[in-house]
Scaffold this motif. Structure first.
Motif, mmCIF file in Angstrom:
data_model
loop_
_atom_site.group_PDB
_atom_site.id
_atom_site.type_symbol
_atom_site.label_atom_id
_atom_site.label_comp_id
_atom_site.label_asym_id
_atom_site.label_seq_id
_atom_site.Cartn_x
_atom_site.Cartn_y
_atom_site.Cartn_z
ATOM 1 N N UNK A 121 0.844 -1.188 0.000
ATOM 2 C CA UNK A 121 0.000 0.000 0.000
ATOM 3 C C UNK A 121 0.888 1.250 0.000
ATOM 4 N N UNK A 122 0.460 2.256 -0.755
ATOM 5 C CA UNK A 122 1.047 3.586 -0.664
ATOM 6 C C UNK A 122 0.007 4.456 0.026
ATOM 7 N N UNK A 123 0.396 5.164 1.086
ATOM 8 C CA UNK A 123 -0.590 5.957 1.805
ATOM 9 C C UNK A 123 0.007 7.269 2.291
ATOM 10 N N UNK A 124 -0.884 8.226 2.501
ATOM 11 C CA UNK A 124 -0.543 9.503 3.115
ATOM 12 C C UNK A 124 -1.175 9.501 4.495
ATOM 13 N N UNK A 125 -0.398 9.405 5.581
ATOM 14 C CA UNK A 125 -0.979 9.283 6.914
ATOM 15 C C UNK A 125 -1.727 10.529 7.355
ATOM 16 N N UNK A 126 -1.478 11.670 6.711
ATOM 17 C CA UNK A 126 -2.175 12.901 7.108
ATOM 18 C C UNK A 126 -3.565 12.974 6.495
ATOM 19 N N UNK A 127 -3.666 12.702 5.198
ATOM 20 C CA UNK A 127 -4.959 12.787 4.514
ATOM 21 C C UNK A 127 -5.741 11.478 4.564
ATOM 22 N N UNK A 128 -5.082 10.386 4.998
ATOM 23 C CA UNK A 128 -5.674 9.049 5.038
ATOM 24 C C UNK A 128 -6.001 8.515 3.645
ATOM 25 N N UNK A 129 -5.405 9.073 2.624
ATOM 26 C CA UNK A 129 -5.572 8.533 1.279
ATOM 27 C C UNK A 129 -4.593 7.388 1.079
ATOM 28 N N UNK A 130 -5.044 6.341 0.377
ATOM 29 C CA UNK A 130 -4.169 5.190 0.177
ATOM 30 C C UNK A 130 -4.501 4.512 -1.140
ATOM 31 N N UNK A 131 -3.533 3.735 -1.624
ATOM 32 C CA UNK A 131 -3.687 3.014 -2.882
ATOM 33 C C UNK A 131 -3.104 1.621 -2.722
ATOM 34 N N UNK A 132 -3.847 0.620 -3.155
ATOM 35 C CA UNK A 132 -3.353 -0.758 -3.151
ATOM 36 C C UNK A 132 -2.634 -1.026 -4.467
ATOM 37 N N UNK A 133 -1.411 -1.502 -4.389
ATOM 38 C CA UNK A 133 -0.624 -1.755 -5.590
ATOM 39 C C UNK A 133 -0.949 -3.137 -6.156
ATOM 40 N N UNK A 134 -0.827 -3.292 -7.467
ATOM 41 C CA UNK A 134 -1.073 -4.618 -8.067
ATOM 42 C C UNK A 134 -0.019 -5.622 -7.605
ATOM 43 N N UNK A 135 -0.389 -6.879 -7.663
ATOM 44 C CA UNK A 135 0.518 -7.938 -7.237
ATOM 45 C C UNK A 135 1.642 -8.123 -8.249
ATOM 46 N N UNK A 136 2.842 -8.326 -7.744
ATOM 47 C CA UNK A 136 4.000 -8.555 -8.608
ATOM 48 C C UNK A 136 4.083 -10.032 -8.990
ATOM 49 N N UNK A 137 4.684 -10.314 -10.130
ATOM 50 C CA UNK A 137 4.922 -11.698 -10.554
ATOM 51 C C UNK A 137 6.102 -12.322 -9.816
ATOM 52 N N UNK A 138 6.915 -11.491 -9.169
ATOM 53 C CA UNK A 138 8.093 -11.996 -8.457
ATOM 54 C C UNK A 138 7.731 -12.347 -7.015
ATOM 55 N N UNK A 139 8.461 -13.301 -6.464
ATOM 56 C CA UNK A 139 8.298 -13.675 -5.061
ATOM 57 C C UNK A 139 9.276 -12.854 -4.230
ATOM 58 N N UNK A 140 8.759 -11.850 -3.515
ATOM 59 C CA UNK A 140 9.627 -10.957 -2.751
ATOM 60 C C UNK A 140 10.103 -11.569 -1.440
ATOM 61 N N UNK A 141 9.563 -12.699 -1.070
ATOM 62 C CA UNK A 141 9.979 -13.317 0.178
ATOM 63 C C UNK A 141 9.360 -12.632 1.384
ATOM 64 N N UNK A 142 9.808 -13.014 2.552
ATOM 65 C CA UNK A 142 9.207 -12.510 3.791
ATOM 66 C C UNK A 142 9.798 -11.185 4.252
ATOM 67 N N UNK A 143 11.044 -10.894 3.901
ATOM 68 C CA UNK A 143 11.686 -9.664 4.391
ATOM 69 C C UNK A 143 12.409 -8.940 3.244
ATOM 70 N N UNK A 144 11.674 -8.447 2.250
ATOM 71 C CA UNK A 144 12.340 -7.698 1.178
ATOM 72 C C UNK A 144 12.786 -6.324 1.683
ATOM 73 N N UNK A 145 13.811 -5.774 1.029
ATOM 74 C CA UNK A 145 14.262 -4.410 1.325
ATOM 75 C C UNK A 145 13.587 -3.472 0.338
#
Length: 208
Positions: A121-145
């Motif tokens: 998710x990309x969000x603005x904590x002040x305005x409470x606006x947010x966007x859900x990003x599409x799923x990637x084809x890659x497996x990012x694992x449990x702890x991506x940087x």
């Protein structure tokens, strides 16, 4: 010559002179932090219209770079905020699920859901606006940087951003691959570059 004549500084038909409220509106409001700007919207109708205009929001994002607070998150606990000038709803409860904060840039946060598909998710904590990003084809694992890059554009009123995700390769041993999301394209793309070597990659949040 009328040497003793004093010009009427309050003359409204002379564009050289402005009322104090107009001077503040045009030259001071864009440099204030967002919380103060919202409060000043109650001063008068002119200020409220000025503050609610998309052009003003764009100029304020370019002019004011003060820190609103520092988000902290310990292990899998809820995000919390050490406020400096204050941000409403610091625990991000407006998002549809519990998240982990992965990166920040220019007031925006990149968060990742904890369960299921681990949605970003990309969000603005002040305005409470947010966007859900599409799923990637890659497996990012449990702890991506994750690195979030946001830079307000002088010519484009819609903020564009990129997310760079470094994750352990599943095709090559001891290698790191990179998946890049572009808001302009609205999709992920795996970079051709691969970093070989046994190393740990981590990212630090910025303080904007």
């Amino acid at each position: 010559m009328d040497r003793g004549k004093i010009p009427d500084l309050a003359a409204r038909d002379n564009k050289i002179y402005l009322d104090l409220k107009d001077i503040i509106k045009e030259n001071a409001l864009p440099f204030l932090p967002a919380k103060s700007v919202v409060k000043f919207g109650a001063v008068c109708r002119d200020w409220r219209f000025q503050i609610s205009a998309p052009l003003f929001a764009h100029n304020q994002s370019l002019s004011c770079h003060s820190t609103s607070g520092i988000f902290i998150q310990i292990h899998r606990g809820s995000p919390s905020l050490i406020p400096i000038c204050g941000v409403p709803d610091p625990i991000l409860s407006f998002l549809p699920e519990p998240v982990d904060i992965k990166s920040s840039s220019n007031g925006l946060l990149c968060c990742r859901g904890r369960e299921g598909d681990k949605v970003y998710y990309i969000c603005n904590p002040f305005t409470k606006q947010w966007k859900e990003l599409p799923k990637s084809n890659a497996n990012h694992g449990s702890v991506p940087a994750i690195v979030l890059l946001v830079e307000p554009s002088l010519l484009n009123f819609v903020a564009e951003y990129k997310i760079i995700c470094a994750f352990p390769s599943t095709d090559f041993g001891k290698a790191t691959e990179f998946d890049i999301y572009s808001s302009r394209e609205g999709s992920w793309e795996i970079a051709r570059e691969i970093c070989f070597g046994d190393r740990t990659i981590f990212c630090l949040l910025d303080d904007n």
